[in-house]
Structures are given as structure tokens and as C-alpha cells.
Design a protein around this motif. Structure first.
Motif, PDB file in Angstrom:
ATOM      1  N   VAL A   1       0.898  -1.042   0.292  1.00  0.00           N
ATOM      2  CA  VAL A   1       0.012   0.211   0.165  1.00  0.00           C
ATOM      3  C   VAL A   1       0.880   1.211   0.093  1.00  0.00           C
ATOM      4  O   VAL A   1       2.085   1.217   0.614  1.00  0.00           O
ATOM      5  CB  VAL A   1      -0.304  -0.068   1.358  1.00  0.00           C
ATOM      6  N   GLY A   2       0.788   1.785  -0.880  1.00  0.00           N
ATOM      7  CA  GLY A   2       0.743   3.635  -0.792  1.00  0.00           C
ATOM      8  C   GLY A   2       2.060   3.980   0.618  1.00  0.00           C
ATOM      9  O   GLY A   2       0.559   3.786   1.438  1.00  0.00           O
ATOM     10  N   PRO A   3       1.944   5.775   0.810  1.00  0.00           N
ATOM     11  CA  PRO A   3       2.712   6.265   1.684  1.00  0.00           C
ATOM     12  C   PRO A   3       1.475   6.936   2.192  1.00  0.00           C
ATOM     13  O   PRO A   3       1.264   7.394   3.712  1.00  0.00           O
ATOM     14  CB  PRO A   3       2.937   7.416   1.633  1.00  0.00           C
ATOM     15  N   ASN A   4       0.335   7.098   1.861  1.00  0.00           N
ATOM     16  CA  ASN A   4      -1.198   7.677   1.679  1.00  0.00           C
ATOM     17  C   ASN A   4      -2.568   6.859   2.221  1.00  0.00           C
ATOM     18  O   ASN A   4      -3.132   7.058   2.829  1.00  0.00           O
ATOM     19  CB  ASN A   4      -1.965   8.961   0.942  1.00  0.00           C
ATOM     20  N   GLY A   5      -1.506   5.166   2.502  1.00  0.00           N
ATOM     21  CA  GLY A   5      -2.660   3.717   3.013  1.00  0.00           C
ATOM     22  C   GLY A   5      -3.946   3.593   1.631  1.00  0.00           C
ATOM     23  O   GLY A   5      -3.953   4.072   0.942  1.00  0.00           O
ATOM     24  N   GLY A   6      -5.038   3.343   2.930  1.00  0.00           N
ATOM     25  CA  GLY A   6      -5.956   2.879   1.687  1.00  0.00           C
ATOM     26  C   GLY A   6      -5.877   1.084   1.899  1.00  0.00           C
ATOM     27  O   GLY A   6      -5.256   0.595   2.496  1.00  0.00           O
ATOM     28  N   GLU A   7      -6.452   1.195   0.491  1.00  0.00           N
ATOM     29  CA  GLU A   7      -7.111  -0.862   0.106  1.00  0.00           C
ATOM     30  C   GLU A   7      -5.325  -0.691  -0.090  1.00  0.00           C
ATOM     31  O   GLU A   7      -4.938  -0.330  -1.585  1.00  0.00           O
ATOM     32  CB  GLU A   7      -7.374  -0.744  -0.978  1.00  0.00           C
ATOM     33  N   ALA A   8      -4.905  -1.764   0.444  1.00  0.00           N
ATOM     34  CA  ALA A   8      -3.841  -2.984   0.006  1.00  0.00           C
ATOM     35  C   ALA A   8      -3.772  -3.382  -1.957  1.00  0.00           C
ATOM     36  O   ALA A   8      -5.095  -3.869  -1.873  1.00  0.00           O
ATOM     37  CB  ALA A   8      -2.843  -3.687   0.731  1.00  0.00           C
ATOM     38  N   LYS A   9      -3.003  -3.524  -2.803  1.00  0.00           N
ATOM     39  CA  LYS A   9      -2.651  -4.053  -3.851  1.00  0.00           C
ATOM     40  C   LYS A   9      -1.663  -5.953  -3.807  1.00  0.00           C
ATOM     41  O   LYS A   9      -0.686  -5.471  -3.460  1.00  0.00           O
ATOM     42  CB  LYS A   9      -2.148  -3.277  -4.490  1.00  0.00           C
ATOM     43  N   VAL A  10      -2.100  -6.277  -4.175  1.00  0.00           N
ATOM     44  CA  VAL A  10      -1.505  -7.736  -3.654  1.00  0.00           C
ATOM     45  C   VAL A  10      -1.189  -7.456  -4.865  1.00  0.00           C
ATOM     46  O   VAL A  10      -1.236  -8.027  -6.137  1.00  0.00           O
ATOM     47  CB  VAL A  10      -3.517  -8.699  -4.380  1.00  0.00           C
ATOM     48  N   LEU A  11       0.360  -8.490  -4.526  1.00  0.00           N
ATOM     49  CA  LEU A  11       0.981  -8.696  -5.120  1.00  0.00           C
ATOM     50  C   LEU A  11       1.655 -10.022  -5.289  1.00  0.00           C
ATOM     51  O   LEU A  11       2.328 -10.398  -6.468  1.00  0.00           O
ATOM     52  CB  LEU A  11       2.543  -8.375  -4.962  1.00  0.00           C
ATOM     53  N   ALA A  12       1.059 -11.193  -4.962  1.00  0.00           N
ATOM     54  CA  ALA A  12       1.462 -12.449  -4.447  1.00  0.00           C
ATOM     55  C   ALA A  12       0.592 -13.057  -4.169  1.00  0.00           C
ATOM     56  O   ALA A  12       0.670 -13.279  -2.565  1.00  0.00           O
ATOM     57  CB  ALA A  12       2.954 -12.583  -4.375  1.00  0.00           C
ATOM     58  N   THR A  13       0.093 -14.533  -4.778  1.00  0.00           N
ATOM     59  CA  THR A  13      -0.357 -15.436  -4.101  1.00  0.00           C
ATOM     60  C   THR A  13      -0.143 -16.713  -4.346  1.00  0.00           C
ATOM     61  O   THR A  13      -1.179 -17.706  -3.000  1.00  0.00           O
ATOM     62  CB  THR A  13      -2.016 -15.317  -4.639  1.00  0.00           C
ATOM     63  N   GLU A  14       0.752 -16.610  -4.535  1.00  0.00           N
ATOM     64  CA  GLU A  14       1.774 -18.162  -5.276  1.00  0.00           C
ATOM     65  C   GLU A  14       3.138 -17.576  -5.735  1.00  0.00           C
ATOM     66  O   GLU A  14       3.501 -16.814  -6.132  1.00  0.00           O
ATOM     67  CB  GLU A  14       0.513 -18.917  -6.503  1.00  0.00           C
ATOM     68  N   ALA A  15       3.806 -19.106  -5.625  1.00  0.00           N
ATOM     69  CA  ALA A  15       5.215 -19.076  -5.694  1.00  0.00           C
ATOM     70  C   ALA A  15       5.452 -20.296  -6.091  1.00  0.00           C
ATOM     71  O   ALA A  15       5.375 -21.525  -5.396  1.00  0.00           O
ATOM     72  CB  ALA A  15       5.735 -18.375  -4.337  1.00  0.00           C
ATOM     73  N   GLY A  16       6.213 -20.432  -7.372  1.00  0.00           N
ATOM     74  CA  GLY A  16       6.754 -21.548  -7.362  1.00  0.00           C
ATOM     75  C   GLY A  16       5.714 -22.373  -7.811  1.00  0.00           C
ATOM     76  O   GLY A  16       5.903 -24.169  -7.352  1.00  0.00           O
ATOM     77  N   GLY A  17       4.314 -22.063  -8.133  1.00  0.00           N
ATOM     78  CA  GLY A  17       3.553 -22.781  -8.471  1.00  0.00           C
ATOM     79  C   GLY A  17       2.644 -23.248  -7.451  1.00  0.00           C
ATOM     80  O   GLY A  17       1.249 -24.130  -7.868  1.00  0.00           O
ATOM     81  N   ALA A  18       2.845 -22.856  -6.407  1.00  0.00           N
ATOM     82  CA  ALA A  18       2.290 -23.309  -4.880  1.00  0.00           C
ATOM     83  C   ALA A  18       1.567 -22.182  -4.601  1.00  0.00           C
ATOM     84  O   ALA A  18       2.206 -21.019  -4.240  1.00  0.00           O
ATOM     85  CB  ALA A  18       3.016 -24.140  -4.620  1.00  0.00           C
ATOM     86  N   PRO A  19       0.320 -22.245  -3.818  1.00  0.00           N
ATOM     87  CA  PRO A  19      -0.516 -20.998  -3.467  1.00  0.00           C
ATOM     88  C   PRO A  19       0.636 -20.568  -2.337  1.00  0.00           C
ATOM     89  O   PRO A  19       1.104 -21.535  -1.183  1.00  0.00           O
ATOM     90  CB  PRO A  19      -1.495 -21.493  -3.454  1.00  0.00           C
ATOM     91  N   LEU A  20       0.649 -19.543  -1.583  1.00  0.00           N
ATOM     92  CA  LEU A  20       0.640 -19.240  -0.193  1.00  0.00           C
ATOM     93  C   LEU A  20      -0.289 -19.496   1.115  1.00  0.00           C
ATOM     94  O   LEU A  20      -1.371 -18.656   0.772  1.00  0.00           O
ATOM     95  CB  LEU A  20       1.197 -17.422  -0.548  1.00  0.00           C
ATOM     96  N   ARG A  21      -0.290 -20.758   1.835  1.00  0.00           N
ATOM     97  CA  ARG A  21      -1.158 -20.969   2.571  1.00  0.00           C
ATOM     98  C   ARG A  21      -0.698 -20.303   3.702  1.00  0.00           C
ATOM     99  O   ARG A  21      -2.223 -20.415   4.616  1.00  0.00           O
ATOM    100  CB  ARG A  21      -0.898 -21.701   2.381  1.00  0.00           C
ATOM    101  N   PHE A  22      -0.076 -19.033   4.293  1.00  0.00           N
ATOM    102  CA  PHE A  22       0.878 -19.452   5.460  1.00  0.00           C
ATOM    103  C   PHE A  22       2.081 -17.669   5.201  1.00  0.00           C
ATOM    104  O   PHE A  22       2.981 -18.332   5.325  1.00  0.00           O
ATOM    105  CB  PHE A  22       1.183 -20.386   6.311  1.00  0.00           C
ATOM    106  N   THR A  23       1.612 -16.671   4.391  1.00  0.00           N
ATOM    107  CA  THR A  23       2.329 -15.322   4.210  1.00  0.00           C
ATOM    108  C   THR A  23       2.494 -15.181   5.831  1.00  0.00           C
ATOM    109  O   THR A  23       1.726 -14.675   6.863  1.00  0.00           O
ATOM    110  CB  THR A  23       1.897 -14.369   4.026  1.00  0.00           C
ATOM    111  N   ASN A  24       3.957 -14.937   6.617  1.00  0.00           N
ATOM    112  CA  ASN A  24       3.783 -14.416   7.137  1.00  0.00           C
ATOM    113  C   ASN A  24       5.628 -13.353   8.051  1.00  0.00           C
ATOM    114  O   ASN A  24       4.605 -12.100   8.132  1.00  0.00           O
ATOM    115  CB  ASN A  24       4.896 -15.220   8.606  1.00  0.00           C
ATOM    116  N   GLY A  25       6.797 -13.187   7.383  1.00  0.00           N
ATOM    117  CA  GLY A  25       6.752 -12.318   7.802  1.00  0.00           C
ATOM    118  C   GLY A  25       7.560 -11.335   6.737  1.00  0.00           C
ATOM    119  O   GLY A  25       7.818 -11.965   5.657  1.00  0.00           O
TER     120      GLY A  25
END
Length: 346
Positions: A139-163
Motif C-alpha cells: 500500500v502507498g504512503p497514504n494508505g487505503g486499500e492495499a494491492k495484492v502482489l503475490a498469491t503463489e510462488a513456484g506454482g504453489a499457493p501461499l497458504r501462510f504468508t508470515n514475515g
């Protein structure tokens, strides 16, 4: 038989060396005075909100910002203004999550999001968000609705994105996916089952590409880039360890053990001195009764040595420790209803 004085001295020297070898953490931790976190100032969250898991400050020193259990990122604007909404996921808007105030956060987080790791990119002012369910967001410096950049990696979904952490020079974003098997609500299963399907990844903001740096990792959680930008330090929650992953130099693209820890680590943050603060959510061999104090965090040096401990009340179980200029230390927690502040660490 009587020993000569020199023999006695030699024997004492050997015994002392053995003791130092067997108790490296105790001797290293004694380098700096232990921090007493008994007296914690509270930046209380509004209403019934809980769980400021990660704590971040923008390039202008604004904040703290906190990732909250209802799916939002809040910003603290000072004693008068208090906390205000700064950012949220697209799903938070789509699913009208602001109407779920009567429901427990665990019941709605898969629909509304559960932001965990937070890091600002200083030059752009963008805030990168590791959301357990939505993936990597920005999200930009003014906040608001964030943009999703990645939901998967290497062909597998991100199930527990953490740090998440950022190379402030290149802008590359490093983040973790704690498990390909379990979601955040099943986090205890990641530990008890010994699940080793976690991953460490890099997002390139110039190409919008995600690269899996290492897979088959046991519960990767917090992540921090080193001061010299040559490697990453990754907290492995279940094994109670820190791992070093080289991103530059002759060992690039390889990993190695960095430090054994006396508890279960969550987030890792640079201490501004070349080392790291590691939040410990629970001690490794914690007794269920008898003591009202326990380890909250430990400071690790650039070589993996244990430099300093922080102890405090049993009901405080931090997930992030952030040291600011002047020695103030901010505590994030997935359980508490406030961001904690501890005075100077000197």
C-alpha cells in the motif's frame, strides 16, 4: 595425594573452560544487562481489537503501525488522536468486514485477511504487508486499500504468508510462507507435526516476479536482512533456531544454522548495531506454574552470539520487538490489546 599449586590452578582453569563451553548462552547474555520489561507503557487499541502482531514505523518516524486481527493495519497518531485505520486488503472491502464487529477475529480472518509482517520501503514510502491469507501486499504512503502482489510462488499457493523485510538499496522484498500444508489458524499443527514445507521467497518490484529461494524449511517465520545486505536471518519457530540464508558472496543461494534459541521465535528485527532482536512467544522449556516472569526476547549478535535478554510478565508474549532511536523498545503481540513500550535499554 596432594596436588601442587600449579596443578590445582591448571585443573581449575580446565574446569572453568568446560563450564564456559557448556553454558555459552549464559556467559554471552551477561555481556549486556538484562532488560526488565515489568513496567510496560501501553498504546491501547480501540474498542475490542487485539493482536498487533507486527510493529512498523514509516520513513518520517510516524507510527507505530500495527497489523491487527480484524484484517486492518492501524496507525498510532499520538495521544490525542490515538489509532486510525491506515490500510486493509481488497477482501476486507469486498466482504464488508467492517460489519463483523460482533464476531471473533478467528472466524473472519480467512475472509477479511490477517496481516502479519509489516515493513516500509523508505524511499517510496510504500508499506509491504505479509498477510497470512491474502499473500504479499503493498500500500502507498497514504494508505487505503492495499494491492495484492503475490498469491503463489513456484506454482504453489501461499497458504501462510508470515514475515517480510526489504533491501532498502535494491527494493527487493524478502518474505516467508510458513507452510504449504497448514493455514495460520492451524499454526500449532505446523509445530507439532514437524511440517517442513515452508519457503523463503524474494519479490522483485521491478519485474513483479516472485522467486523461491529455499523450500523445505521447517516453520520459517520472521525474516531480516543483514546490515551489510549479504544474507537473511530467518526465524524457525518449531525448531527454536535462526537460519542464515546467503543472498550475495561466495555462499550465495545456500543456508546454514545461525543460532539456537531458548524459546520459540516469531519476528526478527535488526537492533541497529549489526545484530537482531528476536521475539520469543514462549520459552522452550517453560514451566506451567511457579514463575510469574519469563523470557520475552533475546538480542543476537552478528555472529550468532547471545548478547542480551529481556524478561517480563508471563501474560506478555511478544511476536515482535523493535528498538528505536533513544533506546525505546516497542513490543507487538498476537494476543494483547495494545502495543507495548519499554524505556531505554541502556
Amino acid at each position: 595425594m596432594k596436588l601442587k599449586t600449579t596443578s590445582k590452578q591448571r585443573l581449575l582453569t580446565i574446569l572453568l573452560a568446560v563450564l564456559l563451553f557448556l553454558m555459552p548462552s549464559a556467559t554471552a547474555a551477561a555481556v549486556a544487562k538484562a532488560i526488565d520489561a515489568s513496567d510496560i507503557q501501553r498504546l491501547q487499541l480501540p474498542d475490542v481489537l487485539v493482536g498487533p502482531e507486527s510493529v512498523a514505523f514509516d520513513a518520517h518516524g510516524g507510527g507505530p503501525y500495527g497489523s491487527i486481527s480484524d484484517g486492518r493495519i492501524l496507525k498510532y497518531n499520538g495521544e490525542g488522536a490515538g489509532w486510525t485505520t491506515f490500510a486493509y486488503s481488497p477482501s476486507y472491502t469486498k466482504n464488508k468486514c467492517d460489519e463483523f464487529t460482533e464476531l471473533p477475529a478467528l472466524a473472519t480472518e480467512s475472509s477479511c485477511g490477517r496481516p502479519l509482517g509489516l515493513r516500509f520501503h523508505t524511499k517510496s514510502g510504500d508499506l509491504y504487508i505479509a498477510d497470512a491469507y491474502m499473500g504479499l501486499m503493498r500500500v502507498g504512503p497514504n494508505g487505503g486499500e492495499a494491492k495484492v502482489l503475490a498469491t503463489e510462488a513456484g506454482g504453489a499457493p501461499l497458504r501462510f504468508t508470515n514475515g517480510v523485510d526489504i533491501d532498502q538499496v535494491t527494493g527487493d522484498v524478502y518474505f516467508t510462507d510458513s507452510s504449504k500444508t497448514y493455514t495460520r489458524t492451524q499454526h500449532q499443527m505446523v509445530t507439532t507435526s514437524g511440517d517442513s514445507t515452508g519457503r523463503v521467497m524474494k519479490y522483485d518490484p521491478r519485474t513483479n516476479q516472485v522467486t523461491v529461494l529455499q523450500s523445505g524449511v521447517t516453520y520459517p517465520n520472521g525474516i531480516a536482512i543483514s546490515a551489510d545486505k549479504t544474507h537473511l536471518i530467518v526465524a524457525l519457530t518449531g525448531p527454536c533456531k535462526l537460519m542464515k540464508y546467503w543472498i550475495r558472496g561466495p555462499k550465495a543461494n545456500t543456508s546454514e544454522p545461525f543460532a539456537d534459541l531458548p524459546g520459540y521465535p516469531d519476528n526478527v528485527r535488526p537492533d541497529g548495531k549489526g545484530g537482531y532482536w528476536v521475539a520469543l512467544h514462549r520459552e522452550k522449556y517453560e514451566l506451567p506454574f511457579g514463575f510469574d516472569r519469563h523470557l520475552l526476547a533475546i538480542r543476537i549478535g552478528p555472529g550468532g552470539e547471545k548478547l542480551q535478554e529481556m524478561k517480563g510478565p508471563k501474560n506478555v508474549r511478544p511476536t515482535e520487538v523493535v528498538e528505536r532511536e533513544g533506546g525505546k523498545i516497542y513490543l507487538g503481540s498476537v494476543e494483547l490489546s495494545y502495543v507495548g513500550i519499554i524505556g531505554s535499554s541502556t
